[in-house]
Write a protein that holds these residues in place. Structure first.
Motif, short mmCIF file in Angstrom:
data_model
loop_
_atom_site.label_atom_id
_atom_site.label_comp_id
_atom_site.label_asym_id
_atom_site.label_seq_id
_atom_site.Cartn_x
_atom_site.Cartn_y
_atom_site.Cartn_z
N UNK A 143 0.84 -1.20 0.00
CA UNK A 143 0.00 0.00 0.00
C UNK A 143 0.87 1.25 0.00
N UNK A 144 1.98 1.21 0.72
CA UNK A 144 2.87 2.37 0.76
C UNK A 144 3.51 2.61 -0.62
N UNK A 145 3.90 1.51 -1.32
CA UNK A 145 4.48 1.68 -2.65
C UNK A 145 3.45 2.24 -3.62
N UNK A 146 2.21 1.74 -3.49
CA UNK A 146 1.15 2.25 -4.36
C UNK A 146 0.90 3.73 -4.08
N UNK A 147 0.98 4.11 -2.80
CA UNK A 147 0.79 5.51 -2.45
C UNK A 147 1.90 6.37 -3.05
N UNK A 148 3.13 5.85 -3.04
CA UNK A 148 4.23 6.61 -3.62
C UNK A 148 4.05 6.78 -5.13
N UNK A 196 10.91 14.97 -5.60
CA UNK A 196 10.85 13.99 -4.52
C UNK A 196 9.96 14.52 -3.40
N UNK A 197 9.45 13.62 -2.58
CA UNK A 197 8.60 14.09 -1.47
C UNK A 197 9.38 15.03 -0.54
N UNK A 198 8.72 16.11 -0.15
CA UNK A 198 9.31 17.06 0.78
C UNK A 198 8.92 16.69 2.22
N UNK A 199 9.61 17.28 3.23
CA UNK A 199 9.31 16.91 4.62
C UNK A 199 7.86 17.11 5.01
N UNK A 200 7.18 18.05 4.41
CA UNK A 200 5.79 18.29 4.78
C UNK A 200 4.79 17.41 4.06
N UNK A 201 5.24 16.58 3.14
CA UNK A 201 4.33 15.74 2.37
C UNK A 201 3.88 14.55 3.19
N UNK A 202 2.79 13.98 2.74
CA UNK A 202 2.18 12.87 3.45
C UNK A 202 3.07 11.62 3.41
N UNK A 203 3.81 11.44 2.35
CA UNK A 203 4.63 10.25 2.21
C UNK A 203 5.76 10.20 3.22
N UNK A 204 6.18 11.33 3.75
CA UNK A 204 7.28 11.34 4.70
C UNK A 204 6.85 10.91 6.09
N UNK A 205 5.55 10.79 6.35
CA UNK A 205 5.02 10.39 7.65
C UNK A 205 4.65 8.92 7.62
N UNK A 206 4.49 8.33 8.80
CA UNK A 206 4.02 6.95 8.86
C UNK A 206 2.54 6.91 8.48
N UNK A 207 2.10 5.79 7.93
CA UNK A 207 0.75 5.67 7.40
C UNK A 207 0.01 4.53 8.07
N UNK A 208 -1.30 4.76 8.31
CA UNK A 208 -2.19 3.74 8.83
C UNK A 208 -3.28 3.44 7.80
#
Length: 728
Positions: A143-148, A196-208
């Motif tokens: 799911x994380x790869x798909x999100x990326x 690339x994802x920046x620090x404020x982007x959603x991808x840089x945080x953990x996901x549930x």
């Protein structure tokens, strides 16, 4: 495991702290166990619950208590929620219009949970119960790869993304095939230079992976109302949606669907489920009324400390140890404060009950009479002969009290000063407002204490009867006092003298015209010797009920008794310290009797071991400034029950900020914050719950009264004859 989560009323921490807790859970949850954050309307209140496996309980407990000081996470049975099994159900899902975008993140004016909580509560007109469940577990790698990939597709520099999306959606309609075609056609429409994802982007945080479910339970007669409530709660989640990501109802019925979990960050989840701040006013929202403060590791224990006087038990999670004061701490005095009816008198009753059983000498000055009777019921049978009941409001036999009695060897000048300070307290005078009146009164008292069988009733005779005054002044050994009568007083013109004395006579007449005070204060010998009571460890209970004596008369008697106790304690300087028995004096409603001498006694009474004060009153403004400072500076132990808004900030600062003013104002009944002395050092603040005193035997009260009156009282007829002779 189901846990109930409650937090303090004065909470000022919002979703940011909750997001931090979720990040910690994500890092520790390597097995991807699911966690449920629940909001439920149960038993008339809105409550927070957390359901988690055993492996995550310690992590949740530690991080929640660290993020929300004073909060509780208590295990409870699943039946608490299963009692309201839903017959209506909706699953709210994240349906993004654009791939992988944030929910709404900024709420400047209000907490978005306010609307949800308001809709969740039961109005009382119907018997429906609602529950919101946020179920989450760490996202899988796939799911994380798909999100990326979605992120790069959405944020890449496209020649024409609109053309791409239109082409894909025009060819296929099934969502999985749409995502597949998007990935395949991405190289055609998207340039290679993607950021690339920046620090404020959603991808840089953990996901549930997250599901949000709303359930409503109701009986058959209220199905329509429950259905409407269900729709309203589900609609309220539109507050959390952004323009790109919307919540939609994915399923409805009586069975919870499986799957359909959106990807959310801890910040997004925390906005939907977090302890709201104190300013968010939602009725029926259950919160902890007061903060629990952790007690010290070492507390005085019965075996190691002799004659431990219990205050209560610690009220901190599962820690319920006994909190008590050894006699060494009592010698540094105790101050008890709090609103009326919060448990001050119950605490003092428990303390006195223990003192009497430990053969400790005590005195009680009670302005109401209820505590007096309760203590009387607790008196041990073996101490019956040591009991002195001073009840000036009685219409039968009375115990006389002469504050001018110097037969026990107390310095006469100190006796006169003590009596003067008591009258000054009741009159409300000082040297700046009435210097001449106080000068005359002081000289009259210094004269009376040198007369045989002198009483306060004779002060008017001293001021008005020339022959008696001349004979009295002849017995005075103090040359300054004799000079006043022969010089200053004798030089006044008769008219000026009458004018100067009129004010003093009017003030004294308001008290000494009271028949009960005449009978009690008009006897040359007291019914009890305070010095002997202290040395022999007696029990002196004073019932100064304002309803029976009148407020001014009761306050005067209390101030005179308190002054006499202080002088009796100081007179013990003639015996070695090791031979001085400890004697504790309990004073309720201190503001009625506090004199200027009390501030000095707080710093010196420890040396004489009498009286060791336990002082109680409701708020600080009742006391004179110098006494307030003396209490803070000299009372080693302080117990603060629920206080008002004026006192709460002061006591919060006094306890080092460990307790907020809001918590002190919302302290439950019989709960208090205590800072006691342990081995001569302050323990630091801790929350305690006072213990109820044992039930006394009311049947023995009359027997105790008869025994005490037989020893210390005199018949009313005899007192009247002697008092009337003073006026003859």
């Amino acid at each position: 495991m189901l846990h109930q989560f409650t937090y303090p009323t004065g909470n000022q921490i919002g979703p940011e702290a909750m997001a931090g807790v979720l990040r910690s859970v994500h890092a520790a949850n390597r097995e991807r166990h699911s966690v449920e954050l629940i909001l439920a309307d149960r038993e008339g209140s809105i409550q927070f619950f957390i359901e988690c496996p055993v492996e995550l309980r310690a992590i949740l407990l530690v991080h929640l208590l660290d993020a929300f000081p004073g909060a509780k996470l208590e295990r409870c049975t699943d039946s608490l929620l299963q009692r309201h099994r839903p017959n209506l159900f909706q699953c709210i899902l994240l349906r993004p219009q654009l791939p992988f975008e944030y929910l709404r993140r900024q709420f400047d004016r209000h907490d978005p949970m306010t609307a949800v909580l308001s809709l969740l509560k039961n109005s009382g007109a119907t018997r429906s119960h609602a529950r919101i469940t946020v179920r989450l577990w760490p996202a899988r790698e796939s799911r994380c790869r798909a999100a990326e990939r979605s992120f790069r597709l959405h944020h890449g520099r496209c020649y024409s993304k609109a053309v791409q999306q239109s082409f894909v959606r025009g060819v296929v309609h099934e969502s999985r095939i749409v995502r597949l075609m998007s990935r395949l056609l991405a190289p055609v429409f998207v340039r290679k230079s993607m950021r690339s994802p920046e620090p404020g982007d959603k991808l840089t945080d953990c996901l549930f992976e997250t599901q949000v479910c709303v359930e409503v339970q109701s009986d058959e007669t209220n199905v329509a109302v429950a259905s409407e409530k269900l729709t309203d709660i589900a609609g309220a989640f539109a507050l959390f949606a952004s323009n790109e990501n919307q919540f939609t109802v994915a399923a409805a019925g009586s069975v919870r669907p499986v799957g359909h979990a959106g990807l959310l960050t801890p910040n997004e989840i925390a906005l939907m489920w977090h302890p709201v701040k104190a300013e968010v006013q939602v009725s029926k929202l259950q919160r902890i009324e007061s903060v629990e403060v952790e007690p010290p590791i070492e507390l005085p224990i019965q075996g190691r400390h002799a004659r431990l006087t219990p205050l209560g038990r610690t009220a901190y999670r599962k820690d319920k140890r006994l909190v008590g004061l050894p006699i060494e701490s009592l010698r540094r005095h105790v101050y008890v404060t709090g609103k009326t009816g919060v448990g001050k008198s119950s605490l003092m009753l428990s303390m006195m009950t223990t003192n009497m059983r430990d053969n400790l000498g005590i005195a009680l000055i009670d302005p109401h009479g209820d505590l007096y009777l309760d203590v009387l019921c607790q008196t041990p049978k073996r101490r019956t002969n040591e009991l002195i009941l001073f009840d000036p409001g009685s219409d039968q036999e009375l115990v006389p009290f002469n504050p001018l009695d110097t037969s026990s060897g107390i310095d006469r000048g100190r006796v006169a000063d003590g009596v003067l300070s008591a009258f000054v307290k009741v009159f409300g005078l000082d040297t700046a407002t009435a210097p001449r009146l106080l000068h005359i009164f002081r000289s009259a008292l210094y004269t009376l204490v040198e007369q045989p069988d002198a009483t306060l009733i004779g002060i008017n005779r001293l001021l008005t009867d020339t022959a008696y005054r001349k004979a009295a002044v002849a017995r005075v050994s103090n040359p300054a006092v004799r000079e006043f009568w022969h010089g200053e007083f004798g030089r006044w013109h008769e008219r000026d003298r009458a004018q100067f004395l009129a004010s003093l006579q009017n003030k004294l007449g308001a008290f000494l015209s009271n028949r009960q005070l005449q009978l009690i204060l008009g006897q040359p010998k007291s019914g009890f010797n305070l010095r002997r009571v202290m040395d022999e460890g007696g029990i002196l209970l004073c019932n100064l009920s304002k309803g029976r004596l009148g407020e001014d008369s009761a306050n005067l008697l209390g101030a005179l008794l308190l002054s006499s106790l202080q002088l009796a304690g100081e007179s013990r300087a003639d015996i070695p310290e090791s031979e001085r028995r400890d004697f504790v004096c309990y004073v309720d409603e201190l503001q009625n009797y506090s004199t200027t001498a009390l501030a000095t006694s707080l710093s010196e009474a420890r040396k004489y071991r009498a009286p060791l004060f336990v002082l109680a009153n409701q708020y600080r403004e009742q006391l004179a400034p110098e006494l307030r400072s003396a209490i803070i500076g000299n009372c080693g132990s302080v117990v603060t029950f629920q206080v008002g808004s004026e006192d709460a900030p002061f006591w919060s600062r006094h306890f080092g900020g460990a307790v907020t003013p809001e918590s002190l104002m919302a302290m439950p009944k019989y709960h208090a914050v205590a800072n006691i002395l342990i081995d001569g050092m302050p323990s630091g603040p801790m929350t305690i719950k006072t213990m109820p005193p044992p039930i006394g035997i009311g049947a023995k009260v009359e027997k105790l009264k008869r025994q005490s009156l037989r020893q210390f009282a005199r018949p009313r007829v005899e007192l009247e004859q002697h008092t009337d002779a003073l006026f003859g």
